[in-house]
Design an enzyme around this catalytic site. Structure first.
Site, PDB file in Angstrom:
ATOM      1  N   GLY A 239      -1.693  -5.864  10.450  1.00  0.00           N
ATOM      2  CA  GLY A 239      -3.432  -5.499  10.497  1.00  0.00           C
ATOM      3  C   GLY A 239      -3.940  -4.523  11.534  1.00  0.00           C
TER       4      GLY A 239
ATOM      5  N   GLU B 267     -11.118  -7.659   8.856  1.00  0.00           N
ATOM      6  CA  GLU B 267      -9.716  -6.341   8.221  1.00  0.00           C
ATOM      7  C   GLU B 267     -10.388  -6.597   6.838  1.00  0.00           C
ATOM      8  OE1 GLU B 267      -5.229  -6.299   7.624  1.00  0.00           O
ATOM      9  OE2 GLU B 267      -5.542  -4.285   7.882  1.00  0.00           O
TER      10      GLU B 267
ATOM     11  N   ASN C  74       1.177  -1.478  -0.285  1.00  0.00           N
ATOM     12  CA  ASN C  74       0.196  -0.539   0.111  1.00  0.00           C
ATOM     13  C   ASN C  74       0.826   1.157   0.031  1.00  0.00           C
ATOM     14  OD1 ASN C  74       0.398  -0.326   2.891  1.00  0.00           O
ATOM     15  ND2 ASN C  74      -1.384  -0.042   3.822  1.00  0.00           N
TER      16      ASN C  74
ATOM     17  N   GLU D 146       5.064  -4.387  11.864  1.00  0.00           N
ATOM     18  CA  GLU D 146       3.604  -3.576  11.528  1.00  0.00           C
ATOM     19  C   GLU D 146       2.486  -4.088  10.380  1.00  0.00           C
ATOM     20  OE1 GLU D 146       3.348  -0.754  12.931  1.00  0.00           O
ATOM     21  OE2 GLU D 146       5.637  -0.463  13.088  1.00  0.00           O
TER      22      GLU D 146
ATOM     23  N   GLY E  53       0.622  -6.017  15.717  1.00  0.00           N
ATOM     24  CA  GLY E  53       2.358  -5.864  16.328  1.00  0.00           C
ATOM     25  C   GLY E  53       3.485  -5.647  16.831  1.00  0.00           C
TER      26      GLY E  53
ATOM     27  N   GLU F 226       7.426   1.629  14.948  1.00  0.00           N
ATOM     28  CA  GLU F 226       8.612   2.087  13.399  1.00  0.00           C
ATOM     29  C   GLU F 226       8.451   3.594  13.816  1.00  0.00           C
ATOM     30  OE1 GLU F 226       7.297   0.243   9.761  1.00  0.00           O
ATOM     31  OE2 GLU F 226       8.682  -0.136   9.520  1.00  0.00           O
TER      32      GLU F 226
ATOM     33  N   VAL G  18      -1.991 -10.269  10.072  1.00  0.00           N
ATOM     34  CA  VAL G  18      -0.775 -10.493  10.565  1.00  0.00           C
ATOM     35  C   VAL G  18      -0.836 -12.078  10.196  1.00  0.00           C
ATOM     36  CG1 VAL G  18      -2.694 -11.719  13.107  1.00  0.00           C
ATOM     37  CG2 VAL G  18      -2.678  -9.551  12.210  1.00  0.00           C
ATOM     38  N   PRO G  19      -1.584 -12.671   9.299  1.00  0.00           N
ATOM     39  CA  PRO G  19      -1.304 -14.535   8.727  1.00  0.00           C
ATOM     40  C   PRO G  19       0.197 -14.433   8.830  1.00  0.00           C
ATOM     41  CG  PRO G  19      -3.790 -13.870   7.930  1.00  0.00           C
ATOM     42  CD  PRO G  19      -2.782 -12.603   9.015  1.00  0.00           C
TER      43      PRO G  19
ATOM     44  N   LYS H 114      -0.632  -6.054  20.949  1.00  0.00           N
ATOM     45  CA  LYS H 114      -2.210  -7.478  20.330  1.00  0.00           C
ATOM     46  C   LYS H 114      -2.000  -7.664  19.400  1.00  0.00           C
ATOM     47  CE  LYS H 114      -5.909  -5.432  21.557  1.00  0.00           C
ATOM     48  NZ  LYS H 114      -7.834  -5.467  22.193  1.00  0.00           N
TER      49      LYS H 114
HETATM   50  P1  NAP Z   1       0.947  -9.575   3.347  1.00  0.00           P
HETATM   51  O1  NAP Z   1       0.585 -10.405   2.436  1.00  0.00           O
HETATM   52  O2  NAP Z   1       1.303 -10.151   4.710  1.00  0.00           O
HETATM   53  O3  NAP Z   1       2.708  -9.682   2.797  1.00  0.00           O
HETATM   54  C1  NAP Z   1       3.382  -8.117   3.105  1.00  0.00           C
HETATM   55  C2  NAP Z   1       4.636  -9.037   2.626  1.00  0.00           C
HETATM   56  O4  NAP Z   1       5.577 -10.166   3.526  1.00  0.00           O
HETATM   57  C3  NAP Z   1       4.677  -9.093   1.191  1.00  0.00           C
HETATM   58  O5  NAP Z   1       6.024  -8.117   0.470  1.00  0.00           O
HETATM   59  C4  NAP Z   1       4.594 -10.319   0.935  1.00  0.00           C
HETATM   60  O6  NAP Z   1       5.154 -10.814  -0.398  1.00  0.00           O
HETATM   61  C5  NAP Z   1       5.605 -10.891   2.469  1.00  0.00           C
HETATM   62  N1  NAP Z   1       5.495 -12.020   2.759  1.00  0.00           N
HETATM   63  C6  NAP Z   1       4.306 -12.965   2.618  1.00  0.00           C
HETATM   64  N2  NAP Z   1       4.617 -14.604   2.962  1.00  0.00           N
HETATM   65  C7  NAP Z   1       5.693 -14.456   3.529  1.00  0.00           C
HETATM   66  C8  NAP Z   1       6.606 -15.244   4.431  1.00  0.00           C
HETATM   67  N3  NAP Z   1       6.014 -16.321   4.655  1.00  0.00           N
HETATM   68  N4  NAP Z   1       7.699 -14.839   4.539  1.00  0.00           N
HETATM   69  C9  NAP Z   1       8.598 -14.327   4.237  1.00  0.00           C
HETATM   70  N5  NAP Z   1       7.318 -12.995   3.827  1.00  0.00           N
HETATM   71  C10 NAP Z   1       6.145 -12.834   3.140  1.00  0.00           C
HETATM   72  O7  NAP Z   1       0.324  -8.084   3.309  1.00  0.00           O
HETATM   73  P2  NAP Z   1      -0.435  -7.682   1.767  1.00  0.00           P
HETATM   74  O8  NAP Z   1      -1.394  -7.685   1.322  1.00  0.00           O
HETATM   75  O9  NAP Z   1       0.861  -6.840   1.149  1.00  0.00           O
HETATM   76  O10 NAP Z   1      -0.400  -5.689   3.021  1.00  0.00           O
HETATM   77  C11 NAP Z   1      -1.762  -5.635   3.727  1.00  0.00           C
HETATM   78  C12 NAP Z   1      -1.332  -6.241   5.042  1.00  0.00           C
HETATM   79  O11 NAP Z   1      -0.164  -5.516   5.563  1.00  0.00           O
HETATM   80  C13 NAP Z   1      -2.753  -5.376   5.619  1.00  0.00           C
HETATM   81  O12 NAP Z   1      -2.972  -6.528   6.452  1.00  0.00           O
HETATM   82  C14 NAP Z   1      -2.492  -3.893   6.307  1.00  0.00           C
HETATM   83  O13 NAP Z   1      -3.260  -4.157   7.644  1.00  0.00           O
HETATM   84  C15 NAP Z   1      -0.906  -4.871   6.510  1.00  0.00           C
HETATM   85  N6  NAP Z   1      -0.013  -3.085   6.265  1.00  0.00           N
HETATM   86  C16 NAP Z   1       0.285  -2.822   8.354  1.00  0.00           C
HETATM   87  C17 NAP Z   1       0.868  -1.407   8.343  1.00  0.00           C
HETATM   88  C18 NAP Z   1       1.808  -0.916   9.219  1.00  0.00           C
HETATM   89  O14 NAP Z   1       2.062  -0.412   9.806  1.00  0.00           O
HETATM   90  N7  NAP Z   1       1.081  -2.039  10.408  1.00  0.00           N
HETATM   91  C19 NAP Z   1       1.465  -0.729   7.429  1.00  0.00           C
HETATM   92  C20 NAP Z   1       0.667  -1.419   5.818  1.00  0.00           C
HETATM   93  C21 NAP Z   1      -0.265  -2.735   5.433  1.00  0.00           C
HETATM   94  P3  NAP Z   1       4.389 -10.979  -1.787  1.00  0.00           P
HETATM   95  O15 NAP Z   1       3.034  -9.941  -1.015  1.00  0.00           O
HETATM   96  O16 NAP Z   1       4.722 -10.664  -3.161  1.00  0.00           O
HETATM   97  O17 NAP Z   1       3.778 -12.357  -1.287  1.00  0.00           O
END
Ligand code: NAP
Length: 485
Positions: free
Chosen positions: A252, A382, A153, A250, A455, A459, A230-231, A452
């Site tokens: 969801g 989420e 994002n 960081e 995270g 940051e 989270v997963p 919780k």
């Molecule tokens: P995501 O599916 O969890 O992926 C996040 C990153 O982790 C991607 O680069 C992904 O690679 C990588 N990844 C996936 N499985 C992995 C594994 N087993 N080992 C190592 N890396 C792995 O999240 P997303 O869909 O990109 O982003 C949306 C999520 O991010 C939402 O839940 C949102 O709340 C959260 N988020 C949190 C913050 C915060 O600051 N708290 C900020 C922004 C977003 P690929 O996707 O390339 O496979």
């Protein structure tokens, strides 16, 4: 324009390609056009990046903080000078409107480079005076090679929020962006090099989760900082734990936003818009459970629907008049549409939106549900899209218990003109980042992160320094050594 990256990876100070890696495409979410073709990192590229980071780190850490900081601040200046081009790339990467990326992405990345560049020369240990004239001190040391893994994002911002404090402390980094948005982090690496960063200190490699997995478990890696769901956080945390690596997570959220009946109506509506529709709702800290005092609900919903109907300008995100873009990908669009269907099926009242827009690309109309109850799927999970849920409440104690009744704890907000109540409410929130009469601002000076399941660690701000360095304690004996025999 657009000086797009010239290869998939940036390793040891240069663009590199290995066409043996699985090919993937970067797609412009507004029309499905392929804007770049890339390759996942092969084992050879993963190894090259980690070797480069490992080799470059000691000399980088040995430079003075002021010297390191100067390079980061120079990179901040270059980012600001090129803000327009970088914003176009961020828009192509994510589909977010240029109107937004011009003020929220490279600028926010530059803020982090500037802030941590400024802090780099001020990092110190502590002095401890002990009994009998003995004393001790701590040396603040870098951790070594850090891995950054980003969500899709805010690709420029995430690359800088992780890279800036890591580098300020004397670490090196291998950063893996989301495969959905691979372009922006490469530009960050290119600019750092131009600003004088020694080769190998900041590397970017592409790939899906499997590539991330290889980085996390490598013995050369001291720390993993993830922004994601989270997963994924659970998996990455567990994998990092195997080597007892430092982590920042960081993740969801499903944050509550409480609006009392004494709130200023337009400010409360603006806050809820920022908490649900900025970046088409693809923001982790969004306040998606909007608890509105029952007596205020009708006025709130009417004004919200009116503002969305009159104010949202959907269209090509590269057109600066457009203020509302598509979902980042078809996958994300399908997920969000699935949640909207569930909201309807479980009995929530659709006040506006609820459909895919009648245009190319992955657009979903801004969607407002009222009559949402705590047990509905749209109030518990989420969604990560433009879906606002209005839940009614009658009194403060009741709404606080409901607001905190979630496994997440990223953010929370309250709108009221009663200041005593405002402070009481935020004191009661179980969340890492809270807002009073404002929502979703995250300037670099303040800590950002979740409690919780949302995270671990924080940051930004001086707090980030604690997560990218560690103290080495040195005891200094000034007296004869006493021993029992
Ligand atoms: P995501 O599916 O969890 O992926 C996040 C990153 O982790 C991607 O680069 C992904 O690679 C990588 N990844 C996936 N499985 C992995 C594994 N087993 N080992 C190592 N890396 C792995 O999240 P997303 O869909 O990109 O982003 C949306 C999520 O991010 C939402 O839940 C949102 O709340 C959260 N988020 C949190 C913050 C915060 O600051 N708290 C900020 C922004 C977003 P690929 O996707 O390339 O496979």
């Amino acid at each position: 324009m657009r000086a797009q990256p010239t290869a998939s990876h940036f390793v040891n100070g240069r663009y590199v390609e290995d066409t043996a890696g699985d090919p993937f495409e970067c797609v412009y979410a507004a029309n499905g056009e392929v804007v770049a073709k890339l390759h996942e990192a092969t084992d050879a590229i993963v190894n090259e990046a980690l070797e480069a980071a490992k080799a470059a780190q000691p000399a980088w850490a040995a430079m003075s903080g002021t010297e390191r900081g100067r390079i980061l601040r120079r990179a901040a200046d270059i980012m600001r000078e090129r803000n327009h081009d970088l914003s176009v790339i961020e828009t192509l990467d994510t589909g977010k409107p240029l109107q937004e990326t011009l003020v929220a992405d490279a600028t926010s990345g530059a803020d982090a480079l500037e802030y941590f560049g400024g802090l780099a020369g001020t990092l110190t240990g502590e002095h401890f005076q002990l009994a009998g004239g003995d004393w001790a001190y701590t040396i603040r040391e870098a951790l070594g090679v850090c891995v950054g893994i980003g969500a899709w994002n805010y690709p420029t911002q995430i690359a800088c929020w992780k890279g800036s404090p890591a580098l300020a402390c004397g670490n090196s980094m291998v950063f893996k962006p989301s495969e959905t948005t691979p372009l922006s982090a490469l530009k960050v690496a290119e600019i750092l090099k131009e600003a004088g960063l020694p080769d190998g200190v900041y590397n970017v490699i592409q790939g899906r989760g499997g590539v991330g997995g290889k980085l996390i478990t490598d013995r050369r890696v001291a720390k993993v900082s993830l922004t994601g769901s989270v997963p994924t956080g659970r998996k990455v945390y567990a994998a990092a734990a195997e080597g007892l690596r430092h982590v920042t997570m960081e993740l969801g959220g499903k944050s509550p936003l409480i609006i009392f009946g004494d709130a200023d109506l337009d400010n409360a509506v603006s806050g809820a818009i920022m908490a649900n529709f900025y970046s088409s709702g693809q923001v982790c800290s969004n306040g998606t459970r909007v608890f509105v005092e029952r007596s205020f609900r009708e006025a709130f919903v009417d004004r919200m629907v009116e503002r969305l109907t009159k104010g949202v300008v959907m269209g090509d995100p590269l057109d600066e008049a457009v203020n509302y873009g598509p979902m980042v990908s078809q996958t994300q669009m399908d997920i969000v549409l699935g949640y909207i269907e569930k909201g309807v099926a479980e009995g929530a009242k659709l006040e506006c939106g609820g459909r895919r827009s009648n245009r190319d690309g992955y657009f979903i109309e801004p969607t407002v549900f009222s009559g949402v109850t705590d047990d509905m799927t749209i109030a518990r999970e989420e969604i990560f899209g433009p879906v606002l849920s209005v839940l009614d409440f009658d009194d403060e104690a009741e709404v606080m218990a409901r607001a905190n009744d979630t496994e997440f704890g990223l953010a929370a907000g309250v709108f009221t003109q009663d200041l005593t109540r405002a402070h009481r409410v935020v004191a009661g929130f179980h969340a890492g980042t809270c807002y009073i009469n404002q929502y979703n601002l995250a300037p670099v000076e303040i800590p950002f992160g979740g409690s919780k399941m949302s995270g671990v660690g924080r940051e930004n701000s001086k707090a980030a320094i604690q997560h990218f360095s560690e103290p080495k304690t040195v005891y200094v004996g000034m007296n004869d050594v006493e021993a029992p025999f």
